[in-house]
Motif scaffolding. Structure first.
Motif, mmCIF file in Angstrom:
data_model
loop_
_atom_site.group_PDB
_atom_site.id
_atom_site.type_symbol
_atom_site.label_atom_id
_atom_site.label_comp_id
_atom_site.label_asym_id
_atom_site.label_seq_id
_atom_site.Cartn_x
_atom_site.Cartn_y
_atom_site.Cartn_z
ATOM 1 N N LEU A 208 0.828 -1.204 0.000
ATOM 2 C CA LEU A 208 0.000 0.000 0.000
ATOM 3 C C LEU A 208 0.865 1.259 0.000
ATOM 4 N N VAL A 209 1.912 1.253 0.805
ATOM 5 C CA VAL A 209 2.816 2.407 0.853
ATOM 6 C C VAL A 209 3.472 2.615 -0.504
ATOM 7 N N ALA A 210 3.833 1.526 -1.166
ATOM 8 C CA ALA A 210 4.439 1.631 -2.499
ATOM 9 C C ALA A 210 3.476 2.260 -3.496
ATOM 10 N N GLU A 211 2.161 2.108 -3.256
ATOM 11 C CA GLU A 211 1.152 2.708 -4.132
ATOM 12 C C GLU A 211 0.868 4.163 -3.775
ATOM 13 N N GLY A 212 1.435 4.646 -2.663
ATOM 14 C CA GLY A 212 1.235 6.035 -2.271
ATOM 15 C C GLY A 212 0.461 6.231 -0.984
ATOM 16 N N VAL A 213 -0.064 5.163 -0.399
ATOM 17 C CA VAL A 213 -0.796 5.288 0.862
ATOM 18 C C VAL A 213 0.163 5.723 1.961
#
Length: 515
Positions: A208-213
């Motif tokens: 999720l963090v890699a997606e921008g979250v």
């Protein structure tokens, strides 16, 4: 003879033309767990080729899915009323399908089809992954499909997801509950607690963090009991600390914990992990020891207030919220005064208060000493007035502070008229601030000085001190720059995609929050 994928439809007169994707609408009732399940249902349908109906479709879709809650006394009446309004629409729309899932479906099973024979699919809390298959089977066989699994078939987080926010996300760490609170039917509908492996949870967070979250909320029916299924009593505090090592993850929250399982190692992890936010929502339910015993809550007022004291000692600026039931069977005026005392001592930033109503299928529904409605209403109003006063006093303590605010989408209903933007402080307080000259996107972070406090929000009326563009803001911009698509899963509660101020609804699926 023509063939078409489940999510598509072919005009019989033009079989050579490209199939038109079928539209869907999801209506959600209940807690954060249901909201998260609806993200899965939306992801499953889109993975099967369906497209979301425009926001405000109000049943004007090829597939309408009701994700239900069973904890309110009149939950079934609300469902059948909505189903009744769709019956004539279905008659006029060939091929339209209606599905009912969630807690009420798990509870009532065949009753739904008997009372509303125009329903095509009924599925439970344990088999949401079957929805596309059941819709197709109902279409081919031209008869209702009722499939209720008795145990979890696949952990929800392994299913496709259509997340409602580009910058904040729910992450489910467990399902089910091992408690037996007498006001709550959740364990009977969602089963015993099952925990995900820590590695699977952290892998999802990292993806999720890699997606921008940049903000995640760890979600569980009884979130801090995490580890009971793994044989590790400190698994939850270890998980919080592990989240602190993920680069790019700015904010970590969790809901809803149970006082019984709130241990010192969790408090230490909250205090010592920078990205775990200084915010705690912990349901008290009652301040009366006899009522807590009748509720089968395995703590008493002294224990609860002791936890609050420890949290404040370790995290001085923590905002603490709670859930309280007024008028539980057998509650006397003395019992109610104990709740008022506990509220005065705890000084909650806010409290989500509920008038007790019978939950069908719960032990409390059949208890002696049901309280007259007028008495419950009077106590409720007195409690609300006290908490409103405390909330305002606690918010006034924020005036003069400089806070980092993560810009939110759709939280300030009057922002357009006031030329303000809105967002959440680290402690989850809602902040309205003057719109800066620089472009600011949901997910970006601003620094502001608090100038005014109201009971339920803060104001920063001066200029924005700093604007920090973030990867989360980039993700929001990228999502909204994509080709226009039908927008907005019809989520009933809460209505924002970002995990809402916790809880925005009677949460933890037990209404009130944790069971």
């Amino acid at each position: 003879m023509s063939s078409v994928e489940p999510g598509g439809a072919v005009d019989e007169k033009h079989e050579h033309e490209v199939a038109v994707p079928r539209s869907y609408e999801v209506r959600t009732y209940g807690c954060q767990m249901n909201v998260h399940d609806s993200e899965r249902l939306s992801g499953l349908l889109e993975d099967a080729g369906y497209v979301r109906a425009p926001e405000g479709a109000d049943g004007d879709a090829d597939v309408v899915v009701f994700n239900t809650c069973a904890v309110r006394e009149n939950a079934d009446n609300k469902l059948y009323g909505n189903l009744g309004r769709l019956a004539p629409m279905k008659t006029k729309r060939p091929g339209m399908q209606i599905a009912v899932g969630g807690c009420l479906a798990q509870k009532d099973r065949d009753t739904i089809v008997k009372r509303a024979p125009w329903v095509d699919v009924v599925f439970g809390t344990h088999n949401i992954g079957k929805l596309p298959v059941l819709l197709e089977r109902a279409r081919i066989q031209e008869e209702a499909q009722v499939e209720i699994a008795e145990s979890l078939e696949a952990f929800p987080s392994t299913l496709p997801t259509r997340r409602e926010s580009a910058y904040a996300a729910w992450v489910s760490i467990s399902v089910g509950c091992n408690n037996t609170c007498t006001f709550c039917i959740v364990p009977a509908l969602r089963g015993k607690e099952e925990d995900r492996r820590p590695g699977d949870i952290l892998a999802e967070v990292e993806a999720l963090v890699a997606e921008g979250v940049s903000e995640i909320t760890l979600l569980g029916q009884n979130v801090n009991a995490y580890g009971s299924d793994l044989g590790d009593r400190e698994a939850f505090s270890k998980l919080l600390r592990a989240c602190g090592t993920i680069e790019g993850l700015e904010r970590v929250r969790f809901t809803s914990p149970h006082p019984r399982d709130f241990t010192d190692d969790v408090i230490a992890a909250m205090a010592e992990t920078p990205n775990v936010m200084p915010q705690l929502h912990m349901p008290m339910q009652s301040g009366s020891d006899p009522i807590l015993k009748a509720m089968r809550r395995s703590y008493r007022q002294e224990r609860f207030l002791g936890i609050i004291e420890k949290v404040r000692a370790a995290i001085p600026h923590a905002a603490i919220s709670t859930d309280i039931i007024v008028g539980f069977p057998g509650e006397t005026e003395e019992d109610f005064q104990q709740t008022m005392h506990a509220v005065r001592e705890a000084r909650f930033a806010n409290a989500f208060t509920f008038q007790y109503s019978k939950r069908p299928g719960t032990p409390a529904a059949d208890m002696d000493g049901q309280i007259p409605k007028d008495v419950v209403q009077d106590r409720y109003m007195r409690l609300v007035a006290l908490q409103e006063e405390i909330s305002w006093e606690e918010n006034k303590k924020q005036v003069g502070r400089t806070l980092e605010v993560m810009v939110a989408e759709g939280e300030g209903r009057k922002d357009g008229a006031t030329h303000r933007l809105s967002g959440r402080a680290p402690d989850n307080r809602l902040v309205h601030f003057t719109k800066p000259e620089a472009e600011v996107r949901p997910g970006d972070v601003v620094t502001v000085d608090i100038t005014y406090a109201a009971p339920h929000h803060l104001l920063a009326e001066g200029p924005t001190l700093t604007v920090r563009r973030t990867r989360a803001g980039d993700a929001w911009e990228k999502r909204n720059a994509a080709p226009a698509q039908p927008a907005g899963v019809m989520l009933g509660i809460p209505k924002r995609g970002v995990p809402a101020p916790l809880p925005t609804v009677a949460s933890g699926c037990s209404v009130p929050a944790s069971s």
